[in-house]
Write a protein that holds these residues in place. Sequence first.
Motif, PDB file in Angstrom:
ATOM      1  N   UNK A  20       0.807  -1.228   0.000  1.00 23.04           N
ATOM      2  CA  UNK A  20       0.000   0.000   0.000  1.00 23.04           C
ATOM      3  C   UNK A  20       0.835   1.272   0.000  1.00 23.04           C
ATOM      4  N   UNK A  21       0.135   2.372  -0.079  1.00 25.34           N
ATOM      5  CA  UNK A  21       0.769   3.690  -0.175  1.00 25.34           C
ATOM      6  C   UNK A  21       1.637   4.000   1.050  1.00 25.34           C
ATOM      7  N   UNK A  22       1.115   3.751   2.227  1.00 22.27           N
ATOM      8  CA  UNK A  22       1.869   4.082   3.445  1.00 22.27           C
ATOM      9  C   UNK A  22       3.140   3.243   3.547  1.00 22.27           C
ATOM     10  N   UNK A  23       3.006   1.955   3.222  1.00 21.52           N
ATOM     11  CA  UNK A  23       4.181   1.067   3.276  1.00 21.52           C
ATOM     12  C   UNK A  23       5.250   1.563   2.313  1.00 21.52           C
ATOM     13  N   UNK A  24       4.819   1.954   1.121  1.00 20.58           N
ATOM     14  CA  UNK A  24       5.787   2.359   0.101  1.00 20.58           C
ATOM     15  C   UNK A  24       6.433   3.706   0.424  1.00 20.58           C
ATOM     16  N   UNK A  25       5.613   4.621   0.950  1.00 15.04           N
ATOM     17  CA  UNK A  25       6.135   5.972   1.180  1.00 15.04           C
ATOM     18  C   UNK A  25       6.925   6.100   2.474  1.00 15.04           C
ATOM     19  N   UNK A  26       6.464   5.396   3.516  1.00 15.94           N
ATOM     20  CA  UNK A  26       7.044   5.631   4.840  1.00 15.94           C
ATOM     21  C   UNK A  26       7.692   4.399   5.482  1.00 15.94           C
ATOM     22  N   UNK A  27       6.934   3.296   5.546  1.00 15.85           N
ATOM     23  CA  UNK A  27       7.401   2.182   6.379  1.00 15.85           C
ATOM     24  C   UNK A  27       8.647   1.521   5.778  1.00 15.85           C
ATOM     25  N   UNK A  28       8.566   1.140   4.506  1.00 10.55           N
ATOM     26  CA  UNK A  28       9.694   0.422   3.893  1.00 10.55           C
ATOM     27  C   UNK A  28      10.929   1.319   3.710  1.00 10.55           C
ATOM     28  N   UNK A  29      10.765   2.560   3.180  1.00 11.59           N
ATOM     29  CA  UNK A  29      11.948   3.437   3.124  1.00 11.59           C
ATOM     30  C   UNK A  29      12.529   3.704   4.516  1.00 11.59           C
ATOM     31  N   UNK A  30      11.652   3.833   5.500  1.00  7.98           N
ATOM     32  CA  UNK A  30      12.117   4.081   6.875  1.00  7.98           C
ATOM     33  C   UNK A  30      12.940   2.918   7.399  1.00  7.98           C
ATOM     34  N   UNK A  31      12.484   1.704   7.127  1.00  5.04           N
ATOM     35  CA  UNK A  31      13.238   0.525   7.569  1.00  5.04           C
ATOM     36  C   UNK A  31      14.591   0.443   6.857  1.00  5.04           C
ATOM     37  N   UNK A  32      14.593   0.791   5.582  1.00  2.00           N
ATOM     38  CA  UNK A  32      15.871   0.815   4.851  1.00  2.00           C
ATOM     39  C   UNK A  32      16.849   1.783   5.535  1.00  2.00           C
ATOM     40  N   UNK A  57      10.236 -12.184  -5.222  1.00  2.00           N
ATOM     41  CA  UNK A  57      11.033 -11.327  -6.109  1.00  2.00           C
ATOM     42  C   UNK A  57      10.266 -10.079  -6.533  1.00  2.00           C
ATOM     43  N   UNK A  58       8.984 -10.264  -6.856  1.00  2.00           N
ATOM     44  CA  UNK A  58       8.249  -9.081  -7.313  1.00  2.00           C
ATOM     45  C   UNK A  58       8.001  -8.117  -6.145  1.00  2.00           C
ATOM     46  N   UNK A  59       7.857  -8.657  -4.940  1.00  2.00           N
ATOM     47  CA  UNK A  59       7.699  -7.738  -3.803  1.00  2.00           C
ATOM     48  C   UNK A  59       9.016  -7.000  -3.541  1.00  2.00           C
ATOM     49  N   UNK A  60      10.127  -7.716  -3.675  1.00  2.00           N
ATOM     50  CA  UNK A  60      11.428  -7.054  -3.488  1.00  2.00           C
ATOM     51  C   UNK A  60      11.619  -5.939  -4.523  1.00  2.00           C
ATOM     52  N   UNK A  61      11.124  -6.194  -5.737  1.00  2.00           N
ATOM     53  CA  UNK A  61      11.232  -5.151  -6.770  1.00  2.00           C
ATOM     54  C   UNK A  61      10.412  -3.934  -6.352  1.00  2.00           C
ATOM     55  N   UNK A  62       9.238  -4.194  -5.754  1.00  2.00           N
ATOM     56  CA  UNK A  62       8.389  -3.086  -5.279  1.00  2.00           C
ATOM     57  C   UNK A  62       9.104  -2.304  -4.166  1.00  2.00           C
ATOM     58  N   UNK A  63       9.776  -3.037  -3.277  1.00  2.00           N
ATOM     59  CA  UNK A  63      10.503  -2.368  -2.183  1.00  2.00           C
ATOM     60  C   UNK A  63      11.644  -1.528  -2.763  1.00  2.00           C
ATOM     61  N   UNK A  64      12.350  -2.090  -3.754  1.00  2.00           N
ATOM     62  CA  UNK A  64      13.469  -1.357  -4.371  1.00  2.00           C
ATOM     63  C   UNK A  64      12.962  -0.065  -5.002  1.00  2.00           C
ATOM     64  N   UNK A  65      11.799  -0.145  -5.650  1.00  2.00           N
ATOM     65  CA  UNK A  65      11.216   1.060  -6.264  1.00  2.00           C
ATOM     66  C   UNK A  65      10.849   2.098  -5.208  1.00  2.00           C
ATOM     67  N   UNK A  66      10.287   1.597  -4.106  1.00  2.00           N
ATOM     68  CA  UNK A  66       9.888   2.524  -3.034  1.00  2.00           C
ATOM     69  C   UNK A  66      11.121   3.241  -2.482  1.00  2.00           C
ATOM     70  N   UNK A  67      12.222   2.515  -2.335  1.00  2.00           N
ATOM     71  CA  UNK A  67      13.458   3.142  -1.833  1.00  2.00           C
ATOM     72  C   UNK A  67      13.943   4.186  -2.833  1.00  2.00           C
ATOM     73  N   UNK A  68      13.887   3.799  -4.101  1.00  2.00           N
ATOM     74  CA  UNK A  68      14.371   4.715  -5.129  1.00  2.00           C
ATOM     75  C   UNK A  68      13.544   6.005  -5.153  1.00  2.00           C
ATOM     76  N   UNK A  69      12.238   5.837  -4.942  1.00  2.00           N
ATOM     77  CA  UNK A  69      11.366   7.011  -5.029  1.00  2.00           C
ATOM     78  C   UNK A  69      11.373   7.852  -3.749  1.00  2.00           C
TER      79      UNK A  69
END
Length: 484
Positions: A20-32, A57-69
């Motif tokens: 979801x949006x919150x995970x991508x914008x805040x939670x996952x980048x924050x954990x990184x 693998x596809x979820x990891x790709x989503x996490x990588x994108x979230x970090x990049x963004x």
Amino acid sequence: MVSRVIPVDAFDLVIFGGTGDLAKRKILPGLYRRFQAGQMTENSRIIGAARADLNEDSFRALVAEAIEEFVPKDRQDSKIVAQFLEKIGYVSIDATGEGGWGKLKDLMRDGVVRAFYFSVAPSLFGDIAERLHLHEIADAQSRIVVEKPFGRDLASAKALNAVLAAHFTEAQIYRIDHYLGKETVQNLMAVRFANILFEPLWKAEYVDHVQITVAETVGVDGRGAYYDKSGAMRDMVQNHMMQLLCLIAMEPPYHFDPDAVRDEKLKVIRALDPVKPEHIVRGQYLAGGGEGSYVEHSEDPSSKTESYIALKVNVSNWRWQGTPFYLRTGKRLRARASEIAITFKQPPHSIFDDAKGWLENVLVIRLQPNEGMNLMVMIKEPGPGGMRLMQVPLDMAFADALGVDAEDVPDAYERLIMDVIRGNQTLFMRGDEVEAAWAWTDPLIEGWEARGDKPQGYDAGSSGPEDALMLMHRDGRRWREIKG
Ligand code: NAD
């Protein structure tokens, strides 16, 4: 000065709503960022859980994108990103069905902290809590993190608390209010309780009034349908602004301990008087600056939902009787700025006969932008020509004062997630606090609904409705300028 990073215990963190949006914008980048800082240990893992039919693998790709963004470019390090992605797993789970839970159970490890982040709509909290127990995934030491909104009134908040309490004890439940994770907000407690200077003056005898402002430049945009059921009172005042008010108004807790702090905050909420209708100003932004009006976004041309609210609030106890707290928050205002300003009274007697330009001392706590504090003091204007006074700021921009790059100050979510792993609930709302806040909020909303009050229109890019200015002027006071 480099801040000390203390690694937390190893953990398995499951993020329901991991796509979801919150995970991508805040939670996952924050954990990184915490991984990069060395706070998240090698032996920790993050497991996304959502409805989407993804593989690891596809979820990891989503996490990588979230970090990049969402991580600043100069903080992205491909080697560390690759190491971080190795810690990521994924399970496809529909919270309302039985599939996927067995796989999640198999992924969980013994001997590490188990935490479950409910980054999904509150209507799913019960389903998830129940299945975590049914499938024996959560145990008595597990922690759950729940997002706002926590109810939309007292009855729904009680129902949510009951749903969670059916499977978890209060000590396991972490209700997030990300305002409490902001560096400045915690510093407010440090300034009050680690210095002798302020606390003796921190009362009605010396404080003229307090202003709390949370101003946004954005409108409701794509969230019109959601926001129309909420409004500024539910979206901002009942939770974030109430928490800020509590931290200013509370008595010193006997110890910096989760329940001691939360007990004191609860007493403040209980001491709030009902707000008189003439002390409430509600507004709705008009079209301007190339954007449509609030109602154009809300899908209801007759919507009476407020995108702005100003309130004069009285904390009815010995410390604060006679010192009003003015709260205001709104969308499409002139700048994005959040601050708390404590305006002290004038000295009782002036020895400077012809002193011109005398202003009050003000302690300004800025939440954004530029987290920091400013103490406005009077000094003599330099040079000859008599005793002329002027106000100057003693500026404490934290990033400057501490010699840290503002980019390296952990974001509120980073700090709060680490607190969950550490098992520290101080900066999370307790169930009774949330209920008390709704018990104060409900009658205000019911009051304006019963009266059929319409919000006053205000220009996009302005400081809010005219009536809000009058709310202060009537008391011989002024709002501070909203500056970004
Ligand atoms: P979103 O709609 O972007 O994402 C929802 C997530 O929930 C997705 O991962 C989706 O797969 C998952 N989901 C939906 N139904 C599901 C089901 N039946 N079973 C399993 N997973 C399911 O929402 P969001 O913006 O990420 O918000 C999540 C929560 O956080 C909400 O409660 C929201 O109010 C709150 N919140 C969001 C923000 C924000 O900035 N986005 C800020 C504060 C609070």
